[in-house]
Design an enzyme around this catalytic site. Structure first.
Site, PDB file in Angstrom:
ATOM      1  N   ASP A  23     -37.939  19.708 112.326  1.00 54.32           N
ATOM      2  CA  ASP A  23     -36.907  19.069 113.140  1.00 54.32           C
ATOM      3  C   ASP A  23     -35.605  19.007 112.352  1.00 54.32           C
ATOM      4  O   ASP A  23     -35.557  18.428 111.264  1.00 54.32           O
ATOM      5  CB  ASP A  23     -37.344  17.655 113.529  1.00 54.32           C
ATOM      6  CG  ASP A  23     -36.335  16.995 114.442  1.00 54.32           C
ATOM      7  OD1 ASP A  23     -36.329  17.315 115.646  1.00 54.32           O
ATOM      8  OD2 ASP A  23     -35.543  16.162 113.953  1.00 54.32           O
ATOM      9  N   TYR A  76     -27.408  16.207 110.193  1.00 55.85           N
ATOM     10  CA  TYR A  76     -28.195  15.944 108.988  1.00 55.85           C
ATOM     11  C   TYR A  76     -27.620  16.674 107.780  1.00 55.85           C
ATOM     12  O   TYR A  76     -28.028  16.426 106.643  1.00 55.85           O
ATOM     13  CB  TYR A  76     -29.650  16.371 109.181  1.00 55.85           C
ATOM     14  CG  TYR A  76     -30.374  15.722 110.332  1.00 55.85           C
ATOM     15  CD1 TYR A  76     -29.868  14.595 110.977  1.00 55.85           C
ATOM     16  CD2 TYR A  76     -31.570  16.247 110.796  1.00 55.85           C
ATOM     17  CE1 TYR A  76     -30.532  14.013 112.047  1.00 55.85           C
ATOM     18  CE2 TYR A  76     -32.252  15.669 111.866  1.00 55.85           C
ATOM     19  CZ  TYR A  76     -31.728  14.556 112.489  1.00 55.85           C
ATOM     20  OH  TYR A  76     -32.395  13.998 113.544  1.00 55.85           O
ATOM     21  N   LYS A 114     -30.242  20.333 117.373  1.00 57.58           N
ATOM     22  CA  LYS A 114     -29.623  19.485 118.389  1.00 57.58           C
ATOM     23  C   LYS A 114     -28.122  19.742 118.539  1.00 57.58           C
ATOM     24  O   LYS A 114     -27.445  20.120 117.568  1.00 57.58           O
ATOM     25  CB  LYS A 114     -29.853  18.017 118.033  1.00 57.58           C
ATOM     26  CG  LYS A 114     -31.328  17.697 117.753  1.00 57.58           C
ATOM     27  CD  LYS A 114     -31.532  16.286 117.259  1.00 57.58           C
ATOM     28  CE  LYS A 114     -32.971  16.060 116.822  1.00 57.58           C
ATOM     29  NZ  LYS A 114     -33.252  16.654 115.499  1.00 57.58           N
ATOM     30  N   HIS A 128     -28.312  15.579 121.324  1.00 58.19           N
ATOM     31  CA  HIS A 128     -28.713  14.599 120.314  1.00 58.19           C
ATOM     32  C   HIS A 128     -28.511  13.151 120.766  1.00 58.19           C
ATOM     33  O   HIS A 128     -29.333  12.282 120.468  1.00 58.19           O
ATOM     34  CB  HIS A 128     -27.947  14.849 119.010  1.00 58.19           C
ATOM     35  CG  HIS A 128     -28.630  14.311 117.803  1.00 58.19           C
ATOM     36  ND1 HIS A 128     -28.398  14.785 116.539  1.00 58.19           N
ATOM     37  CD2 HIS A 128     -29.544  13.332 117.644  1.00 58.19           C
ATOM     38  CE1 HIS A 128     -29.150  14.129 115.668  1.00 58.19           C
ATOM     39  NE2 HIS A 128     -29.846  13.232 116.323  1.00 58.19           N
TER      40      HIS A 128
END
Length: 334
Positions: A58, A63, A92, A125
């Site tokens: 994921d 991130y 996302k 997201h």
């Protein structure tokens, strides 16, 4: 340590069950979360995870580690250790790109970073939107996040559907959406969302939302299934002090771990897997990485499932409080 036994254990852990989407495609029931893992940590963790048998990864642009994930995946695929069709990669559409004109652009940016031709799952997201930026979200002089209030979920979803038609994403879904927002998509879509990724753990079981998704053939993925010390750290850095409980120290969970001869973390993960949810625990620790995937040689009894179901305290860890003022967005989901 007996090497032969270790190899046997790793092979056994590679047999992760899959859950079918409404379109017949499948998602591994356990994946690796990569939120807030710096490059050196995520590279080591991903290498270990792939060797242990993880195939579901994921990711997300926010991130800030898609490039290192891509380099690591490419190295494994180039060596022949893993084939692309064995992997399930999720990423996302970020909040600063949550508009129709950004969908293809940002998916292609993620594909370039991940060094892939397609992702197995592409999610919106968040239901809220901020101005497009290359870096930190914009803030006003008082530290409040500047919002884009013109969010149009239906228009953005139509472009998400185009990504499937173009072969850039095999599946599409949502993250952090509430029932009302999901229903709006369901009522105005050609391709239905197959997945909803939300915070779920024993202190936030989201039973109503999970039931809603089940009735609409949407598989739920639980993020932060073990809680999140990382979010607690983010809140603290934003000047927000909050008592976030440590799930693995819950006495009921600890007692059950002793009963099944498993770790508290394994009990917490197994509970949600038996509920039919996908779990994506994040860890950069080799021992915990192995434990988090070693869930399929035991079954929690119906009585113990009911005991864990009763723990629910409605404690939300990720309410986006570290984005000051985000709760003023008209599509803020909580």
């Amino acid at each position: 340590m007996n090497i032969a036994k270790t190899v046997t254990k790793i092979v056994k852990m590679a047999n992760i069950p899959k859950i079918a989407f409404s379109n017949g495609l499948e998602i591994p029931a356990v994946g690796l979360g990569t939120w807030r893992a710096p490059d050196n940590e995520v590279e080591t963790a991903l290498e270990t995870a792939l060797k242990c048998g993880y195939r579901h990864i994921d990711a997300a642009p926010v991130y800030l580690n898609e490039p290192v994930i891509g380099r690591t995946l490419k190295r494994f695929m180039d060596s022949g250790e893993i084939k692309r069709d064995e992997l399930f990669i999720c990423t996302k559409l970020p909040p600063h790109a949550n508009r129709p004109g950004c969908v293809e652009k940002y998916l292609k940016k993620s594909l370039e970073s991940l060094q892939l031709d397609y992702v197995d799952l592409y999610l919106i997201h968040t239901p809220f939107t901020v101005p497009e930026v290359d870096g930190e979200f914009l803030r006003d002089d008082n530290g409040y996040v500047i919002l884009d209030r013109e969010t149009d979920h239906v228009a953005t979803w139509k472009r998400m559907e185009d990504m499937v038609s173009q072969g850039l994403a095999r599946n599409i879904g949502l993250s952090n959406f509430n029932e009302r927002q999901i229903q709006r998509i369901l009522d105005n879509s050609t391709i239905k969302p197959v997945n909803l990724q939300i915070e779920v753990h024993v202190y936030l079981q989201q039973k109503s939302l999970v039931d809603f998704c089940r009735k609409n053939d949407i598989v739920v993925t639980a993020y932060s299934p073990l809680g999140s010390r990382g979010i607690a750290d983010m809140l603290k850095s934003a000047g927000i002090i909050r008592n976030i409980p440590d799930l693995v120290e819950n006495p009921v969970v600890m007692k059950m771990a002793s009963k099944y001869e498993k770790t508290p973390g394994q009990i917490l993960l197994k509970y949600n897997v038996q509920r039919g949810l996908v779990v994506i625990p994040k860890s950069t620790n080799e021992s915990r990485l192995r434990q988090n995937i070693d869930l399929f040689d035991f079954t929690l009894s119906e009585d113990d499932m009911e005991v864990l179901a009763d723990i629910n305290e409605n404690v939300r860890v990720c309410d986006f409080a570290f984005f000051k003022g985000m709760d003023k967005h008209p599509e803020f989901p909580f």
